[in-house]
Scaffold this active site. Structure first.
Site, PDB file in Angstrom:
ATOM      1  N   HIS A 192       2.959  -6.573  -5.142  1.00  0.00           N
ATOM      2  CA  HIS A 192       1.864  -7.356  -5.715  1.00  0.00           C
ATOM      3  C   HIS A 192       2.393  -8.243  -6.852  1.00  0.00           C
ATOM      4  O   HIS A 192       1.822  -9.284  -7.152  1.00  0.00           O
ATOM      5  CB  HIS A 192       0.763  -6.445  -6.259  1.00  0.00           C
ATOM      6  N   ASP A 262       0.892  -8.826   5.220  1.00  0.00           N
ATOM      7  CA  ASP A 262       0.161  -8.391   4.030  1.00  0.00           C
ATOM      8  C   ASP A 262      -0.372  -9.655   3.346  1.00  0.00           C
ATOM      9  O   ASP A 262      -0.042 -10.780   3.729  1.00  0.00           O
ATOM     10  CB  ASP A 262       1.094  -7.608   3.109  1.00  0.00           C
TER      11      ASP A 262
END
Length: 485
Positions: A192, A262
């Site tokens: 992230h 993702d």
């Protein structure tokens, strides 16, 4: 389909806030595959709880938008609902403990039942995709991202439980996505934020991280999510989600379904692929569906331009769009076979899985050190740590189990990413890693902070129930498998 339609068919965007009409217009204009619902898209009632009727209305509008150009298959309406820390939809839907609970319980049938219960509450709200299960194999405290989202540190166990979980979801009419190939549980950087590097050799990856994916593929998993991890042995410096050798490795495992990236707005991609450049790069590498590009308009335009320029072969885009359409058509037939109306499973009422969720926690709770029989505490305990909600739930559970609070042995609750604790009894509510360095003589891994989890804990403390769980991964000096006989 035109190039513009195909470019839309491979994009699954997000949006901000609750303005569904603006997002629906974007879906129609760009022919998008559908949408993912994030936390800020979820409508809440006056009590701050999910409004199921309003959520259903939003998803219905998005589903209609994705079919506005006449395509015969349904649009994708997805959500991240794993249980534990990753759950976009809270009460009145059932709260589920962390996925590591299934590894601690060691019960594939229970995992399948729980996944069916979870999906059966999502389907009536209009969701047909849940980005679960996480089949990453955790390496323990050095894994900062996955932790208790992993079912086990054992590749074979993670694979077997992952299969049971996705089969349970499919039986309720919801498409699962096995994630995050080539394995996010053994890297030390959170994707992230930035790009993790996987230094393991291919032989090491095949023996550990890839095993659960291999098992899931052999069992017929329809969708696999690729993570933003640079694998030195495949393509150094390039996220797996944008790496041609990585998709070749995934297909080499026998996978013929939809490969989804993702979220493309994560730091690992955003910092290295500005604008819409990640979208055509991922498609050219072998991705079929692109999740959450930072700007879906830029991504769509970049795909169309790449096809025109020849940097993205037209047949690669066609292949990707066809795989997505095929999966959605197949899911519609599967849902119909499950006894549904209009392709939507009859489903279950919000909160109907609460008893099952409690059973999962009761099967998972693990005494890492301390007594294995009889009451672990006298009739009263002191409480420290955790959140106000954790403490309130503990007190409610203690009262039901006949325990008072305010005096006696000190029970310390350790929350998500919490530090090692002292006191007489340390209880890890998420990943069990802090127990390794905790000084408490009695250490308990609970793997959840639902009311059912606290009920299970109180029953163990009071001696009303045994703790049948086993550590699914090593914790400090305690090896995997530690627990009461």
């Amino acid at each position: 389909m035109s190039v513009e339609q195909k470019a839309g068919q491979v994009l699954m965007p997000w949006y901000s806030g609750t303005n569904v009409e603006a997002h629906a217009a974007t879906i129609e204009r760009l022919h998008l595959a559908g949408s993912i619902i994030m936390g800020d898209n979820v409508p809440l009632d006056a009590n701050g709880q999910v409004n199921p009727a309003a959520m259903t209305a939003i998803n219905t509008r998005l589903a209609h938008a994705s079919r506005a150009d006449g395509r015969p298959w349904p649009g994708l309406i997805g959500v991240d609902q794993e249980g534990g820390i990753v759950a976009r939809l809270g009460t009145p839907l059932t709260e589920w403990p962390t996925p590591m609970s299934y590894g601690a319980a060691g019960n594939a049938a229970l995992a399948k039942e729980a996944a069916h219960g979870m999906a059966a509450e999502l389907a009536p709200l209009g969701f047909n995709v849940d980005f679960a299960p996480d089949t990453d194999v955790t390496i323990g405290p050095a894994d900062p991202t996955i932790g208790a989202r992993s079912m086990s540190g054992n590749p074979d166990t993670a694979g077997a439980l992952g299969i049971s979980f996705f089969q349970g979801m499919l039986a309720a009419g919801v498409l699962p996505a096995v994630k995050h190939f080539p394995g996010h549980g053994s890297v030390a950087v959170d994707s992230h934020q930035d790009l993790p590097v996987q230094p393991a050799s291919l032989d090491e990856l095949k023996a550990r991280d890839w095993k659960p994916f291999q098992a899931a593929i052999a069992a017929g998993a329809p969708m696999v999510m690729t993570g933003h991890i640079a694998v030195a042995a495949l393509e150094p410096g390039v996220p797996a989600s944008l790496s041609r050798p990585t998709y070749a490795a995934l297909r080499g495992l026998g996978f013929n379904g939809v490969a989804i990236t993702d979220a493309l707005n994560m730091g690992a991609v955003q910092k290295h692929y500005p604008g819409g450049s990640a979208a055509p790069a991922a498609l050219a590498a072998g991705a079929d569906l692109l999740l959450m590009p930072a700007d879906v308009g830029l991504a769509h335009a970049a795909i169309v331009q790449a096809v025109a320029a020849g940097s993205l072969p037209a047949e690669r885009l066609t292949e990707a769009a066809q795989r997505v359409a095929t999966m959605l058509t197949w899911r519609g037939r599967l849902a119909a076979q499950a006894g549904t109306q209009a392709g939507v499973p009859a489903g279950a009422a919000p909160g109907s899985g609460s008893e099952l969720s409690g059973r999962v926690s009761a099967a998972a709770v693990t005494v890492v050190s301390g007594p294995c029989s009889g009451p672990l505490v006298p009739g009263s305990v002191q409480l420290a740590g955790g959140s106000p909600q954790d403490r309130a739930r503990f007190e409610a559970a203690a009262a039901k189990a006949g325990l008072a609070t305010g005096s006696g042995p000190l029970v310390t609750l350790i929350g998500y990413n919490g530090r090692p604790a002292g006191g007489d009894i340390a209880v890890a509510l998420d990943a069990p890693w802090p127990l390794g360095a905790s000084s408490s003589p009695t250490k308990i891994a609970l793997y959840g902070r639902t009311q059912g989890a606290f009920d299970a804990l109180a029953n163990v403390l009071s001696g009303k129930a045994a703790a049948p769980g086993k550590l699914p991964a090593a914790v400090g000096t305690f090896p995997a498998g530690t627990g009461c006989p």
